[in-house]
Design an enzyme around this catalytic site. Structure first.
Site, PDB file in Angstrom:
ATOM      1  CE  LYS A  98      38.692  40.649  35.921  1.00  0.00           C
ATOM      2  NZ  LYS A  98      38.037  41.509  36.866  1.00  0.00           N
ATOM      3  CB  CYS A 152      41.564  45.661  36.403  1.00  0.00           C
ATOM      4  SG  CYS A 152      41.420  45.573  38.186  1.00  0.00           S
TER       5      CYS A 152
END
Ligand code: SAJ
Length: 422
Positions: A210, A264
């Site tokens: 991720k 993010c």
């Protein structure tokens, strides 16, 4: 099946996940510390904008498949989808994950599956498991098949805000289990709604996957941002440069901009840097390049109005990317704030078609006003294009003449469109 699933954190990821599981037959209990989120969900409403989410929430709540509460209930499966911000030193702040774990601890009997979805630094899933066994030594997390075992897995989300309901179903997923059994149980749960491939691995690889995806993008945007500064130095148009270089079959450069925003890409690479500071040289530099771009844009705008007694700047866009109202970590917002500070003797005319009022950070500035595009263009001494919203691209395409003031075009929306005449 159907089992009960408690989803902890009803935010941008938790609520869509809760709603999609509920629409696939699970009994879903949503948990959130925020009364507003709990009340909205129980009324069948959504507390933030996300296409198609409203229909899923309204439908599943009215069928009694999805309910929300503040306390963590007993459930067969727990999904933790709480924020992982970073601290001052850029290390991941695991306090929300810890609080969620502490709240579910008393409910565990053995046999449950606990899934961490929050973006996490390497080792966070093991840290969560250790917290369970430290508080409940009669339970285990590494004894597959034992009735006292709690299966623990990491399954990072990968959905793009604005396309969440679509990407939840279509994207491939990575599941990292602390044990093989944990990974397989998590895969079974996600395959109820996910049509993509679900790849199984260990927890640390899933955590790193991720972070790697978002770091890949950050490094590549940093390359484009560095090129934009180089191009200006050598007197060429960076957008044309990238377009031409991308004609090569193995080159695919991303687009420069005013910096990188959102919660993010501007955050996750730091988790790698903070875990392995000596080794993560390129990832750190990319973060620094992208974080320094807003200052560069500010200095270019300020240079254009140098010497004016009362300059007026048109700042086009405040959101962190096109056609949304989300301003989290937005470089456009940071630039507008800094312009207001540096040009305290002037006026900043902000144009943001996706909001009705200025955000709190700008409201008290005194010299910032939210106006429509025609007014900003009419009054500006310099125009800075910060977000390529549809409205600004249309304006750039449909213009019939060039403005007689400088345009600092951070996105290429202006530069890459040609005036209809003149
Ligand atoms: N940006 C550029 N140039 C580009 C592309 C993006 O400057 O060529 C900027 C945008 O303007 C924006 C920022 O980057 O400020 C991030 O925007 P984005 O649309 O690229 O990504 P996010 O932050 O909305 O979502 C990302 C996605 N990750 C990847 O594409 C690898 C999404 O799939 C993740 O689920 C999400 O982060 C997340 O939650 O981690």
């Amino acid at each position: 099946m159907p089992q009960s699933v408690a989803v902890i954190g009803l935010g941008y990821i938790g609520l869509p996940t809760a709603a999609i599981l509920a629409s696939h037959g699970y009994r879903v209990l949503g948990v959130d510390v925020n009364d507003k989120h709990v009340d909205a969900v129980n009324a069948g409403r959504i507390p933030f904008v996300e296409p198609d989410l409203g229909t899923h929430v309204a439908g599943t709540v009215s069928q009694g498949l999805l309910t929300a509460q503040k306390d963590t209930p007993k459930a067969d499966v727990y999904i933790i989808a709480v924020p992982t911000p970073f601290a001052e030193d850029h290390a991941a702040d695991l306090s929300y994950i810890d609080a969620a774990t502490d709240a579910l601890l008393p409910q565990l009997e053995g046999g449950e599956l606990v899934i961490l979805e929050s973006t996490s630094p390497p080792g966070a899933t093991q840290h969560l498991a250790d917290r369970i066994t430290a508080a409940r030594p009669e339970l285990s997390t590494d004894a597959e098949g034992d009735p006292s075992n709690v299966d623990v897995a990491h399954c990072p989300e990968r959905v793009l805000p604005g396309r969440v309901m679509l990407e939840l179903v279509e994207n491939d997923r990575i599941v990292g289990g602390l044990t093989k059994q944990a990974a397989e149980r998590a895969k079974e749960l996600y395959s109820s709604f996910c049509h993509g491939e679900i790849y199984l691995t260990d927890a640390v690889t899933a955590e790193m996957a991720k972070l790697t995806e978002n770091s890949f993008r950050d490094v590549n945007i940093a390359f484009a941002n560095e090129l934009s500064i180089i191009a200006e130095k050598v007197g060429i148009d960076v957008f044309e440069l990238i377009e031409l270089a991308n004609k090569h079959p193995r080159v695919n450069i991303l687009q420069p901009g005013p910096g990188v925003g959102g919660h993010c890409i501007a955050v996750d690479p730091w988790f790698i840097v903070s875990a392995v500071p000596e080794q993560a040289q390129l990832i750190r530099t990319a973060r620094e390049v992208n974080d320094s771009k807003p200052d560069y844009v500010v200095s270019r705008v300020v240079a254009h109005v140098d010497g004016l007694e009362s300059p007026t700047v048109a700042a086009l866009g405040l959101a962190f990317k096109p056609d949304i109202d989300d301003m989290r970590e937005s470089p456009a917002l940071a630039i507008t704030q800094e312009l207001s500070r540096r040009l305290s003797h002037g006026t900043i005319l902000a144009v943001e078609p996706n909001v009705a009022e200025l955000p709190g950070q700008l409201r008290n500035a005194g010299n910032v006003r939210l106006v429509d595009l025609p007014e900003a263009l009419r009054r500006a001494d310099v125009i800075v294009l910060l977000v390529d919203h549809r409205e600004f691209k249309d304006w750039a395409l449909q213009r019939t003449s060039e403005p007689n003031v400088p345009v600092v075009d951070t996105r290429g929306a202006w530069t890459r469109s040609t005036a209809a005449s003149g």
